[in-house]
Scaffold this motif. Structure first.
Motif, mmCIF file in Angstrom:
data_model
loop_
_atom_site.group_PDB
_atom_site.id
_atom_site.type_symbol
_atom_site.label_atom_id
_atom_site.label_comp_id
_atom_site.label_asym_id
_atom_site.label_seq_id
_atom_site.Cartn_x
_atom_site.Cartn_y
_atom_site.Cartn_z
ATOM 1 N N PRO A 1 -12.593 30.674 -20.884
ATOM 2 C CA PRO A 1 -13.899 31.103 -20.362
ATOM 3 C C PRO A 1 -13.939 32.597 -20.036
ATOM 4 O O PRO A 1 -12.913 33.276 -20.007
ATOM 5 C CB PRO A 1 -14.030 30.277 -19.076
ATOM 6 C CG PRO A 1 -12.605 30.152 -18.596
ATOM 7 C CD PRO A 1 -11.768 30.021 -19.850
ATOM 8 N N GLY B 1 -16.044 41.718 -14.213
ATOM 9 C CA GLY B 1 -15.917 40.528 -15.036
ATOM 10 C C GLY B 1 -14.482 40.295 -15.483
ATOM 11 O O GLY B 1 -13.667 41.223 -15.520
ATOM 12 N N ASN C 1 -8.180 29.564 -7.361
ATOM 13 C CA ASN C 1 -8.968 29.102 -8.504
ATOM 14 C C ASN C 1 -10.460 28.984 -8.209
ATOM 15 O O ASN C 1 -11.137 28.091 -8.722
ATOM 16 C CB ASN C 1 -8.433 27.768 -9.032
ATOM 17 C CG ASN C 1 -8.782 27.554 -10.501
ATOM 18 O OD1 ASN C 1 -9.092 28.511 -11.225
ATOM 19 N ND2 ASN C 1 -8.732 26.319 -10.949
ATOM 20 N N GLN C 2 -10.976 29.885 -7.385
ATOM 21 C CA GLN C 2 -12.416 29.985 -7.168
ATOM 22 C C GLN C 2 -13.012 30.961 -8.175
ATOM 23 O O GLN C 2 -12.316 31.867 -8.649
ATOM 24 C CB GLN C 2 -12.706 30.482 -5.752
ATOM 25 C CG GLN C 2 -12.159 29.605 -4.647
ATOM 26 C CD GLN C 2 -12.763 28.209 -4.679
ATOM 27 O OE1 GLN C 2 -13.973 28.053 -4.765
ATOM 28 N NE2 GLN C 2 -11.906 27.203 -4.632
ATOM 29 N N PRO C 3 -14.280 30.822 -8.533
ATOM 30 C CA PRO C 3 -14.919 31.861 -9.343
ATOM 31 C C PRO C 3 -14.783 33.216 -8.646
ATOM 32 O O PRO C 3 -14.860 33.297 -7.418
ATOM 33 C CB PRO C 3 -16.380 31.405 -9.414
ATOM 34 C CG PRO C 3 -16.312 29.922 -9.210
ATOM 35 C CD PRO C 3 -15.185 29.692 -8.250
ATOM 36 N N TRP C 4 -14.595 34.258 -9.422
ATOM 37 C CA TRP C 4 -14.350 35.575 -8.836
ATOM 38 C C TRP C 4 -15.453 35.979 -7.868
ATOM 39 O O TRP C 4 -15.206 36.552 -6.808
ATOM 40 C CB TRP C 4 -14.203 36.597 -9.951
ATOM 41 C CG TRP C 4 -13.661 37.924 -9.526
ATOM 42 C CD1 TRP C 4 -13.284 38.308 -8.261
ATOM 43 C CD2 TRP C 4 -13.414 39.048 -10.367
ATOM 44 N NE1 TRP C 4 -12.817 39.591 -8.264
ATOM 45 C CE2 TRP C 4 -12.886 40.075 -9.541
ATOM 46 C CE3 TRP C 4 -13.576 39.300 -11.722
ATOM 47 C CZ2 TRP C 4 -12.536 41.335 -10.048
ATOM 48 C CZ3 TRP C 4 -13.218 40.537 -12.234
ATOM 49 C CH2 TRP C 4 -12.712 41.541 -11.403
ATOM 50 N N SER D 1 -19.058 35.876 -12.628
ATOM 51 C CA SER D 1 -19.710 35.471 -11.385
ATOM 52 C C SER D 1 -19.739 36.607 -10.361
ATOM 53 O O SER D 1 -20.533 36.576 -9.421
ATOM 54 C CB SER D 1 -18.982 34.255 -10.786
ATOM 55 O OG SER D 1 -17.616 34.556 -10.526
ATOM 56 N N HIS D 2 -18.869 37.605 -10.546
ATOM 57 C CA HIS D 2 -18.852 38.753 -9.642
ATOM 58 C C HIS D 2 -20.037 39.666 -9.949
ATOM 59 O O HIS D 2 -20.426 39.827 -11.103
ATOM 60 C CB HIS D 2 -17.536 39.522 -9.798
ATOM 61 C CG HIS D 2 -17.262 40.512 -8.716
ATOM 62 N ND1 HIS D 2 -17.923 41.719 -8.631
ATOM 63 C CD2 HIS D 2 -16.393 40.491 -7.668
ATOM 64 C CE1 HIS D 2 -17.479 42.395 -7.584
ATOM 65 N NE2 HIS D 2 -16.554 41.667 -6.981
ATOM 66 N N ASP E 1 -12.373 38.356 -18.647
ATOM 67 C CA ASP E 1 -12.359 37.653 -19.933
ATOM 68 C C ASP E 1 -10.947 37.130 -20.169
ATOM 69 O O ASP E 1 -10.035 37.875 -20.541
ATOM 70 C CB ASP E 1 -12.776 38.599 -21.050
ATOM 71 C CG ASP E 1 -12.935 37.889 -22.392
ATOM 72 O OD1 ASP E 1 -12.511 36.720 -22.501
ATOM 73 O OD2 ASP E 1 -13.487 38.500 -23.324
ATOM 74 N N HIS E 2 -10.751 35.834 -19.941
ATOM 75 C CA HIS E 2 -9.427 35.234 -20.101
ATOM 76 C C HIS E 2 -8.922 35.320 -21.537
ATOM 77 O O HIS E 2 -7.711 35.234 -21.771
ATOM 78 C CB HIS E 2 -9.463 33.769 -19.656
ATOM 79 C CG HIS E 2 -9.587 33.578 -18.178
ATOM 80 N ND1 HIS E 2 -8.515 33.679 -17.320
ATOM 81 C CD2 HIS E 2 -10.666 33.294 -17.401
ATOM 82 C CE1 HIS E 2 -8.912 33.458 -16.074
ATOM 83 N NE2 HIS E 2 -10.209 33.226 -16.094
ATOM 84 N N VAL F 1 -5.992 33.582 -11.711
ATOM 85 C CA VAL F 1 -7.003 32.923 -10.882
ATOM 86 C C VAL F 1 -7.241 33.752 -9.624
ATOM 87 O O VAL F 1 -6.364 34.489 -9.173
ATOM 88 C CB VAL F 1 -6.576 31.488 -10.477
ATOM 89 C CG1 VAL F 1 -6.469 30.597 -11.691
ATOM 90 C CG2 VAL F 1 -5.265 31.503 -9.692
ATOM 91 N N ASP G 1 -15.444 34.896 -16.904
ATOM 92 C CA ASP G 1 -15.949 34.785 -15.539
ATOM 93 C C ASP G 1 -16.755 36.043 -15.199
ATOM 94 O O ASP G 1 -16.187 37.117 -14.995
ATOM 95 C CB ASP G 1 -14.789 34.617 -14.563
ATOM 96 C CG ASP G 1 -15.246 34.418 -13.116
ATOM 97 O OD1 ASP G 1 -16.459 34.556 -12.845
ATOM 98 O OD2 ASP G 1 -14.385 34.129 -12.256
#
Length: 240
Positions: free
Chosen positions: A133, A142, A183-186, A137-138, A144-145, A179, A135
């Motif tokens: 995914p 951002g 493991n919360q969204p950033w 959310s910040h 990018d894994h 993470v 992320d």
């Protein structure tokens, strides 16, 4: 302070007490490739790109954590080492989703530079094409894994320089990933100060400022070392 003299690539090189082979080589203008190493944060010897041959040793040693010793004889660019480095970079490229043409760090990426220096114009290994995914959310930043190489530079910069330890590693093997806050969204990571040190530390396009377009993401990695030195100078007794 005592000084050690060693030989690196047939050149006599001096190293201060406690300096690593990588330190001595760089001060002498001898380039040794690295990916997980960054001036200003701790060394972990994780990427193995700085492996060197040391006379009398039956195994390759990581230059970033190997202390220079008197009389040491080191080879940094033998055919054997170049084959190992090429294999490591190819593994990183095959294991992730590194599409340089659409990356925000295209032209400013350490992994891309390594591939060019090693003459890698194709990868002989089977691509894994993992489903990873992105992320965003910040509000400002951002993750990018797909482009993360697990160098942990962001983890160490956040922990050692900002002191909040927002980042860590979860999972094992090919399932390992960066993470934030257990493991919360950033964007929901309460510990994050939005300082951007992790973004400056990142060697690829994995961490970026939102709104960056292709080839636009540049980093001030020297700032990491500047901050680290400033913090040391504030330590009581440092200049005594």
């Amino acid at each position: 302070m005592s000084v050690n003299t060693l030989t690196i690539d047939h050149r006599l090189v001096s190293a201060r007490q406690g300096e690593t082979v990588l330190d001595a080589a760089r001060e002498a203008g001898i380039a040794i490739p690295t990916l997980c190493y960054l001036d200003g944060i701790s060394t972990v010897g994780a990427c193995r790109l700085c492996l060197v041959e040391v006379e009398g040793q039956n195994k390759l040693l990581p230059a970033c954590v190997t202390v220079a010793a008197e009389g040491m004889v080191v080879q940094t660019h033998s055919d054997r080492l170049q084959r190992y480095r090429r294999m490591i970079v190819e593994l990183l490229l095959a294991e992730g989703n590194h599409i340089c043409a659409v990356c925000v760090s295209n032209g400013h990426c350490e992994l891309q530079d390594l591939a060019v220096d090693l003459g890698i114009d194709h990868v002989e290994l089977a691509y894994q094409f993992p489903d990873r995914p992105v992320d965003i959310s910040h509000q400002r930043l951002g993750l990018d894994h797909n482009r993360c190489v697990l160098c942990t530079r962001c983890v160490r910069a956040c922990d050692e320089l900002e002191g909040v330890h927002t980042w860590d590693i979860a999972g094992r093997g090919r399932d390992s990933r960066i993470v934030s806050d257990l493991n919360q969204p950033w964007g929901e990571a309460a510990s994050c100060t939005s300082c951007g040190k992790c973004v400056n530390a990142c060697p690829t396009g994995a961490l970026f400022y939102r709104g960056s377009t292709v080839g636009e993401m540049q980093r001030d990695r020297d700032r990491i070392g500047f901050i680290a030195n400033a913090q040391k100078m504030r330590t009581p007794g440092y200049l005594e």
